[in-house]
Design a protein around this motif. Structure first.
Motif, short mmCIF file in Angstrom:
data_model
loop_
_atom_site.label_atom_id
_atom_site.label_comp_id
_atom_site.label_asym_id
_atom_site.label_seq_id
_atom_site.Cartn_x
_atom_site.Cartn_y
_atom_site.Cartn_z
N ALA A 111 50.42 28.39 87.18
CA ALA A 111 49.47 27.34 86.80
C ALA A 111 49.62 26.11 87.69
CB ALA A 111 49.67 26.95 85.33
N VAL A 112 50.84 25.71 87.94
CA VAL A 112 51.09 24.54 88.78
C VAL A 112 50.62 24.78 90.21
CG1 VAL A 112 52.90 23.10 89.79
CG2 VAL A 112 52.98 23.67 87.35
N ILE A 113 50.90 25.97 90.73
CA ILE A 113 50.55 26.28 92.11
C ILE A 113 49.04 26.37 92.32
CG2 ILE A 113 50.69 28.09 93.88
CD1 ILE A 113 53.54 28.65 92.83
N THR A 114 48.32 26.88 91.32
CA THR A 114 46.88 27.08 91.47
C THR A 114 46.03 25.90 91.00
OG1 THR A 114 46.74 28.16 89.29
CG2 THR A 114 47.12 29.58 91.21
N THR A 115 46.65 24.89 90.41
CA THR A 115 45.87 23.83 89.78
C THR A 115 45.00 23.05 90.76
OG1 THR A 115 45.99 21.97 88.23
CG2 THR A 115 47.65 22.04 89.97
N ALA A 116 45.42 22.91 92.00
CA ALA A 116 44.65 22.13 92.96
C ALA A 116 43.36 22.84 93.37
CB ALA A 116 45.49 21.83 94.20
N ARG A 166 42.14 25.94 91.97
CA ARG A 166 41.43 26.62 90.89
C ARG A 166 41.90 26.05 89.55
NH1 ARG A 166 40.83 32.98 91.77
NH2 ARG A 166 39.13 32.50 90.32
N PRO A 167 41.45 24.87 89.21
CA PRO A 167 41.95 24.18 88.01
C PRO A 167 41.67 24.93 86.71
CG PRO A 167 40.03 23.04 88.93
CD PRO A 167 40.45 24.04 89.94
N LYS A 168 40.53 25.60 86.60
CA LYS A 168 40.25 26.34 85.36
C LYS A 168 41.20 27.52 85.20
CE LYS A 168 35.38 25.10 84.78
NZ LYS A 168 33.99 25.61 84.65
N LEU A 169 41.47 28.21 86.29
CA LEU A 169 42.44 29.31 86.24
C LEU A 169 43.82 28.79 85.86
CD1 LEU A 169 43.34 32.21 86.69
CD2 LEU A 169 43.58 31.70 89.14
N ALA A 170 44.17 27.64 86.42
CA ALA A 170 45.46 27.05 86.09
C ALA A 170 45.56 26.74 84.60
CB ALA A 170 45.67 25.78 86.91
N ALA A 171 44.48 26.21 84.03
CA ALA A 171 44.47 25.90 82.60
C ALA A 171 44.60 27.16 81.76
CB ALA A 171 43.21 25.14 82.25
N ILE A 172 43.94 28.22 82.18
CA ILE A 172 44.04 29.50 81.46
C ILE A 172 45.47 30.02 81.51
CG2 ILE A 172 43.34 31.93 81.52
CD1 ILE A 172 40.58 30.97 82.47
#
Length: 425
Positions: free
Chosen positions: A195-200, A202-208
């Protein structure tokens, strides 16, 4: 001490490390744990049982391991003192489960008289592992699965920075709590790191991913303030959605033994938690103080995440939460180790290390409080020294890969905004 020694050795000699080398050594580190039954806890036996129960068409939220209606699922490994043909005398969910003993000599499963405490994603994980694991293997299936997850997370972290990733992959704590104890916290650590790595980008994926982590162990939900704008809503929606099938199946029983567990473990009233606060405050004041500190930290995280890298915010927020609650179970610190790697903040490794020492000091609350206080002192001292060094030198710490991605994304959004304003003008 093992974690500290590994950290020092990696930092001194690890400049030439490659992703492959880090992962290869991580594989070697996981192997010894697979050769022995779980040492630090009996949680793995509950994992095996929960998966087996779900494959049989029953719900671990609605039935307890000793329930005679599940007698056909017993085997000599999980139930050395109770065969499928013997009666335990238990049927249904007890009315006062919190008053039942933790252990029963007839089974290796802890709290066999109460339903499970684990959220749905954890239960789904147990089911998948049980599907491919023969009964005769005992806990080996969940041990191997945890080891593979630890190795996968090593690779994910090594792609960001091999030298820092070694602090996770080569950690004695990870080796013990993954391959040996098979704690599901390693899955939560993987989802949090992803989640932390993808938040920048793909923020929705990070939240999921964060919501899914919360459905493995509830603690990751503490990181919600670090995920800006609408991301917390997506994470919460994901978390709630995982519960819906179980709610439809068993209704309010979906809570399992979680409320009773929190009461037994002292989380509900703070009587046997918050070991640092216990050194200064009476039991009745600890819960209020801990809640006030938690709210203040959440507000600070929401504010700071607008200017600080999300990995750093998540690291100190998760670490601070552990220092406030001071759970004596060291495996709770697995996600913190991964976050410390992503944030490049090795001082936070003192927190899970302190949990090990406190775990060995069970029954000595003052000693446990002093141990956690020492970890807090290490964190504060290192942070203070780092700030002084940076202030004197006029330098800034190099950003991690995730931090760079986040800043690049921010700059791209700003540039796009300028283009739009120019075009409209």
């Amino acid at each position: 001490m093992g974690t500290v020694l590994v950290a020092g050795a990696v930092w001194r000699f690890g400049r030439g490390l490659t992703v492959g080398a880090v992962v290869a050594v991580a594989v070697v580190c996981q192997v010894p744990g697979l050769t022995h039954a779980p040492i630090t806890s009996t949680d793995a036996y509950r994992y095996v049982w929960d998966g087996r129960v779900q494959l049989s068409g029953h719900s671990p939220y609605a039935q307890v391991p000793l329930d005679d209606t599940l007698a056909k699922l017993r085997d000599p490994i999980l139930f050395p003192g109770l065969s499928p043909t013997q009666k335990s005398g238990v049927t249904g969910v007890p009315k006062n489960p919190a008053q039942l003993p933790v252990d029963d000599a007839r089974t290796r499963i802890n709290r066999p008289g109460v339903p499970t405490i684990y959220p749905p994603i954890a239960e789904a994980y147990f089911t998948v592992v049980a599907l491919v694991t023969p009964w005769s293997a005992g806990t080996l299936g969940v041990q191997l699965a945890a080891a593979l997850i630890a190795i996968a997370l090593t690779w994910l972290l090594a792609v960001q920075d091999p030298r820092w990733a070694a602090l996770w992959g080569w950690s004695p704590i990870v080796a013990i709590e993954a391959a040996n104890a098979a704690h599901v916290d390693v899955l939560a650590a993987l989802l949090i790191a992803a989640a932390v790595i993808t938040t920048a980008r793909r923020p929705k994926l990070a939240a999921i991913l964060l919501g899914a982590a919360g459905s493995v162990k509830l603690l990751p939900l503490l990181l919600l303030p670090a995920f800006r704008t609408r991301r917390p809503l997506v994470a919460l929606s994901t978390f709630i959605a995982t519960y819906l099938p179980h709610v439809l199946a068993v209704g309010i029983l979906v809570a399992g033994f979680l409320p009773g567990y929190l009461d037994q473990e002292g989380f509900s009233d703070g009587s046997s938690r918050s070991a640092i606060l216990a050194l200064l405050l009476p039991p009745e004041a600890r819960q209020l103080t801990a809640a006030a500190l938690a709210i203040a930290l959440a507000a600070l995280a929401f504010h700071r995440t607008r200017r600080d890298p999300i990995a750093l915010t998540c690291c100190w927020l998760y670490g601070a939460a552990l220092l406030i609650a001071t759970p004596t179970y060291p495996w709770y610190g697995l996600p913190l180790i991964a976050l410390a790697v992503l944030a490049h903040r090795p001082e936070w490794l003192a927190v899970p290390l302190a949990a090990y020492l406190a775990y060995a000091s069970f029954g000595h609350p003052t000693r446990q409080g002093l141990i956690h206080l020492a970890a807090l002192a290490v964190v504060v001292i290192v942070i203070t020294l780092r700030r002084r060094i940076v202030a004197k030198s006029g330098l800034t710490a190099p950003p991690s890969a995730t931090n760079t991605d986040e800043r690049d994304t921010t700059h791209r959004h700003r540039d796009l905004g300028r283009v739009r304003r120019t075009a409209s003008g």
